[in-house]
Design a protein around this motif. Structure first.
Motif, PDB file in Angstrom:
ATOM      1  N   LEU A 322       0.831  -1.203   0.000  1.00 14.12           N
ATOM      2  CA  LEU A 322       0.000   0.000   0.000  1.00 14.12           C
ATOM      3  C   LEU A 322       0.867   1.255   0.000  1.00 14.12           C
ATOM      4  O   LEU A 322       0.567   2.232  -0.709  1.00 14.12           O
ATOM      5  N   ALA A 323       1.941   1.237   0.772  1.00  9.76           N
ATOM      6  CA  ALA A 323       2.836   2.396   0.813  1.00  9.76           C
ATOM      7  C   ALA A 323       3.441   2.663  -0.560  1.00  9.76           C
ATOM      8  O   ALA A 323       3.598   3.822  -0.968  1.00  9.76           O
ATOM      9  N   GLY A 324       3.766   1.593  -1.286  1.00  6.06           N
ATOM     10  CA  GLY A 324       4.295   1.762  -2.639  1.00  6.06           C
ATOM     11  C   GLY A 324       3.270   2.354  -3.587  1.00  6.06           C
ATOM     12  O   GLY A 324       3.577   3.265  -4.376  1.00  6.06           O
ATOM     13  N   VAL A 325       2.036   1.866  -3.510  1.00  7.43           N
ATOM     14  CA  VAL A 325       0.963   2.390  -4.369  1.00  7.43           C
ATOM     15  C   VAL A 325       0.722   3.869  -4.072  1.00  7.43           C
ATOM     16  O   VAL A 325       0.597   4.696  -4.993  1.00  7.43           O
ATOM     17  N   LEU A 326       0.676   4.216  -2.792  1.00  6.03           N
ATOM     18  CA  LEU A 326       0.448   5.609  -2.408  1.00  6.03           C
ATOM     19  C   LEU A 326       1.592   6.513  -2.846  1.00  6.03           C
ATOM     20  O   LEU A 326       1.376   7.671  -3.229  1.00  6.03           O
ATOM     21  N   THR A 327       2.812   5.986  -2.809  1.00  4.74           N
ATOM     22  CA  THR A 327       3.966   6.774  -3.246  1.00  4.74           C
ATOM     23  C   THR A 327       3.890   7.051  -4.743  1.00  4.74           C
ATOM     24  O   THR A 327       4.170   8.166  -5.198  1.00  4.74           O
ATOM     25  N   ASP A 328       3.538   6.035  -5.532  1.00  2.00           N
ATOM     26  CA  ASP A 328       3.378   6.245  -6.976  1.00  2.00           C
ATOM     27  C   ASP A 328       2.289   7.267  -7.281  1.00  2.00           C
ATOM     28  O   ASP A 328       2.368   8.015  -8.263  1.00  2.00           O
ATOM     29  N   ARG A 329       1.275   7.324  -6.424  1.00  2.00           N
ATOM     30  CA  ARG A 329       0.135   8.202  -6.695  1.00  2.00           C
ATOM     31  C   ARG A 329       0.309   9.614  -6.129  1.00  2.00           C
ATOM     32  O   ARG A 329      -0.016  10.602  -6.796  1.00  2.00           O
ATOM     33  N   PHE A 330       0.833   9.713  -4.904  1.00  2.00           N
ATOM     34  CA  PHE A 330       0.874  11.019  -4.229  1.00  2.00           C
ATOM     35  C   PHE A 330       2.283  11.563  -4.011  1.00  2.00           C
ATOM     36  O   PHE A 330       2.437  12.702  -3.571  1.00  2.00           O
ATOM     37  N   GLY A 331       3.291  10.753  -4.271  1.00  2.00           N
ATOM     38  CA  GLY A 331       4.648  11.222  -4.061  1.00  2.00           C
ATOM     39  C   GLY A 331       5.246  10.717  -2.760  1.00  2.00           C
ATOM     40  O   GLY A 331       4.542  10.178  -1.891  1.00  2.00           O
ATOM     41  N   ILE A 332       6.536  10.932  -2.594  1.00  2.00           N
ATOM     42  CA  ILE A 332       7.274  10.353  -1.476  1.00  2.00           C
ATOM     43  C   ILE A 332       7.006  11.065  -0.153  1.00  2.00           C
ATOM     44  O   ILE A 332       6.960  10.427   0.905  1.00  2.00           O
ATOM     45  N   ARG A 333       6.848  12.388  -0.174  1.00  2.00           N
ATOM     46  CA  ARG A 333       6.848  13.141   1.083  1.00  2.00           C
ATOM     47  C   ARG A 333       5.679  12.805   2.024  1.00  2.00           C
ATOM     48  O   ARG A 333       5.917  12.518   3.212  1.00  2.00           O
ATOM     49  N   PRO A 334       4.422  12.842   1.580  1.00  2.00           N
ATOM     50  CA  PRO A 334       3.339  12.561   2.537  1.00  2.00           C
ATOM     51  C   PRO A 334       3.406  11.151   3.116  1.00  2.00           C
ATOM     52  O   PRO A 334       3.104  10.943   4.297  1.00  2.00           O
ATOM     53  N   VAL A 335       3.811  10.188   2.304  1.00  2.00           N
ATOM     54  CA  VAL A 335       3.892   8.800   2.785  1.00  2.00           C
ATOM     55  C   VAL A 335       4.976   8.656   3.837  1.00  2.00           C
ATOM     56  O   VAL A 335       4.771   8.049   4.899  1.00  2.00           O
ATOM     57  N   THR A 336       6.142   9.210   3.583  1.00  2.00           N
ATOM     58  CA  THR A 336       7.252   9.062   4.538  1.00  2.00           C
ATOM     59  C   THR A 336       7.056   9.919   5.786  1.00  2.00           C
ATOM     60  O   THR A 336       7.492   9.528   6.873  1.00  2.00           O
ATOM     61  N   LEU A 337       6.398  11.073   5.660  1.00  2.00           N
ATOM     62  CA  LEU A 337       6.121  11.881   6.853  1.00  2.00           C
ATOM     63  C   LEU A 337       5.195  11.132   7.813  1.00  2.00           C
ATOM     64  O   LEU A 337       5.454  11.062   9.022  1.00  2.00           O
ATOM     65  N   ALA A 338       4.114  10.574   7.276  1.00  2.00           N
ATOM     66  CA  ALA A 338       3.174   9.843   8.124  1.00  2.00           C
ATOM     67  C   ALA A 338       3.826   8.602   8.734  1.00  2.00           C
ATOM     68  O   ALA A 338       3.686   8.330   9.936  1.00  2.00           O
ATOM     69  N   SER A 339       4.570   7.869   7.925  1.00  2.00           N
ATOM     70  CA  SER A 339       5.205   6.640   8.412  1.00  2.00           C
ATOM     71  C   SER A 339       6.317   6.945   9.412  1.00  2.00           C
ATOM     72  O   SER A 339       6.475   6.244  10.414  1.00  2.00           O
ATOM     73  N   GLY A 340       7.096   7.994   9.134  1.00  2.00           N
ATOM     74  CA  GLY A 340       8.162   8.379  10.060  1.00  2.00           C
ATOM     75  C   GLY A 340       7.618   8.797  11.409  1.00  2.00           C
ATOM     76  O   GLY A 340       8.218   8.511  12.456  1.00  2.00           O
ATOM     77  N   LEU A 341       6.468   9.489  11.408  1.00  2.00           N
ATOM     78  CA  LEU A 341       5.845   9.883  12.669  1.00  2.00           C
ATOM     79  C   LEU A 341       5.393   8.661  13.469  1.00  2.00           C
ATOM     80  O   LEU A 341       5.584   8.593  14.691  1.00  2.00           O
ATOM     81  N   LEU A 342       4.801   7.671  12.789  1.00  2.00           N
ATOM     82  CA  LEU A 342       4.395   6.441  13.471  1.00  2.00           C
ATOM     83  C   LEU A 342       5.602   5.732  14.080  1.00  2.00           C
ATOM     84  O   LEU A 342       5.552   5.253  15.223  1.00  2.00           O
ATOM     85  N   LEU A 343       6.681   5.650  13.322  1.00  2.00           N
ATOM     86  CA  LEU A 343       7.901   5.013  13.827  1.00  2.00           C
ATOM     87  C   LEU A 343       8.394   5.718  15.084  1.00  2.00           C
ATOM     88  O   LEU A 343       8.728   5.074  16.084  1.00  2.00           O
TER      89      LEU A 343
END
Length: 459
Positions: A322-343
């Motif tokens: 899902l993270a890969g699909v979202l990255t292809d669709r919305f770009g790297i920044r929003p996906v990594t910001l949300a995931s980095g915050l969870l981490l």
């Protein structure tokens, strides 16, 4: 007719990718599953934690050394031959571990499996970045995240369950059967042209690479057994750094470098490399500390330790793609910001758990942390490699994996060292959770650093 040929070629690429991804997954599964089986293995062979942890740290050490050779194999041999060579190492290693009568044989089997994984991981990433169409590469890398993120997270759960119910050797029997089936599938499904016989293997470059990465990994590993001032720690670290400098200088001078240093001309690659190294320093060692915490402080079993890791890991099976699909669709920044915050949040919360903390709470904290890891791994790798020309993607993949393994070893060994230091303090008698809290604090510090670097640099 042309459409049918395209579909046929696409099908072969998908089949190849699935085989390499599953083989890589079994390699990473093996890397961490031993963590949950460690108490039983240590009991059978009479080992202490400092010696037993070599089953994990040596895997990282050898994997990091073997990775640079994957670039040569991908050029010299056909993909089919490359996969067969890697699977042969894995089968030999799994068989040795099934039959191991002492610690040395068990360790040798682990080393063979690490070589296999080191040869497969760069190949998997290269296939995702060069044989999939643009716009689907992050998705492909997200699927590859099953091998890079899900497999090492589920490893302790599977290892703990099998060790508890059937004994630790049963896990290696499972690996032996699974990898044998993959070898058969490779013979049936994968076809490809011959490699470039003119490709030259630069033995000196490989030696410098092995001594460089090996020295760093060895120094980090020894840090769990000796003080930082010990020559057993700073000696390998200093030698490793010196050999890496010589390795880099040689790559710039020879006609056939083992790894093309042009990878560092890409700022995007460099940023991704740094973030991934911070991530691996944070998350890999936790898969060793949690089983020790559950079994050593909470009085749980290997199965209990596996269950603590299970919910986040199962969810990660879906979050990686899902993270890969979202990255292809919305770009790297929003996906990594949300995931980095969870981490970061999950890792910081784990600093405060103790022997009285319900395992359900520990499981929730670990799940949040695992969600973050799953959302970062594939997107960051695909984003960093997308900054490279296609001809050196394999080089960038190999160097990145070797660096990440060094940082994973640093993280694991530092956590073990902090546990040992805290355990020797007189205060630990009244604060038995202190060793584990210090280890989790180290993980949290790198998790927060990962998030901060994403905020500042990943665009």
């Amino acid at each position: 007719m042309v459409r049918e040929l395209i579909k046929g070629e696409r099908g072969r690429v998908y089949a190849l990718f699935v085989i390499v991804m599953l083989a890589s997954a079994f390699g990473n599964l093996s890397q961490t599953a031993v963590n949950a089986m460690m108490p039983e293995i240590m009991g059978e062979f009479g080992l202490d934690v400092s010696l037993g942890q070599w089953l994990t740290t040596s895997y990282m050490l050898v994997l990091g050394i073997a990775v640079p050779a994957a670039t040569y194999l991908s050029k010299r041999f056909s993909t089919r031959q490359h996969v067969f060579i890697a699977l042969a190492f894995f089968l030999v290693g799994a068989l040795a571990d099934c039959l191991a009568s002492n610690f040395a044989v068990l360790l040798a089997g682990r080393i063979c499996q690490a070589v296999s994984t080191g040869l497969l991981l760069p190949l998997m990433q290269t296939i995702a970045m060069t044989r999939f169409p643009e716009g689907r590469r992050a998705t492909a890398m997200g699927v590859a995240g099953i091998a890079m993120g899900f497999a090492p997270n589920i490893g302790p759960t599977i290892g703990g369950a099998m060790s508890f119910s059937l004994g630790w050797r049963s896990f290696f029997v499972l690996l032996l059967v699974a990898v044998a089936l993959l070898a058969a599938a490779t013979a049936l499904l994968v076809r490809g042209g011959a490699g470039d016989r003119a490709e030259r293997f630069d033995t000196l470059s490989f030696t410098l690479s092995a001594l460089g990465f090996g020295g760093l990994l060895l120094g980090f590993s020894e840090a769990s057994s000796f003080s930082i001032a010990s020559p057993f720690v700073w000696g390998p670290l200093a030698a490793g750094a010196a050999f890496l400098v010589l390795f880099v200088r040689r790559q710039k001078r020879v006609d056939d470098p083992l790894i093309d240093m042009g990878i560092f001309s890409s700022k995007q690659y460099v940023v991704g490399f740094v973030v991934l190294c911070l991530l691996h320093a944070s998350f890999m060692g936790v898969t060793l500390i949690i089983p020790l915490y559950v079994e050593g402080l909470c009085g749980g079993t290997a199965l209990d330790a596996g269950i603590v890791l299970l919910p986040g890991t199962i969810a990660a099976l879906f979050l990686n793609p899902l993270a890969g699909v979202l990255t292809d669709r919305f770009g790297i920044r929003p996906v990594t910001l949300a995931s980095g915050l969870l981490l970061a949040v999950g890792s910081v919360l784990m600093v405060f758990i103790d022997g009285e903390t319900p395992l359900a709470v520990t499981t929730l904290c670990q799940a949040v942390r695992a969600f973050g890891v799953s959302g970062l791994m594939g997107p960051l790798i695909s984003w960093s490699l997308a900054g490279l020309p296609g001809r050196i993607v394999s080089d960038g993949s190999s160097f990145s994996i070797a660096g990440r393994q060094a940082c994973a070893s640093l993280g694991t060994s530092s956590m073990v060292l902090l546990m040992a230091v805290a355990g020797s303090l007189s205060a630990s008698a009244s604060a038995p959770a202190l060793p584990y809290q210090m280890a989790f604090a180290f993980s949290a510090a790198f998790a927060v650093a990962t998030f901060a670097f994403i905020v500042a640099k990943v665009r």
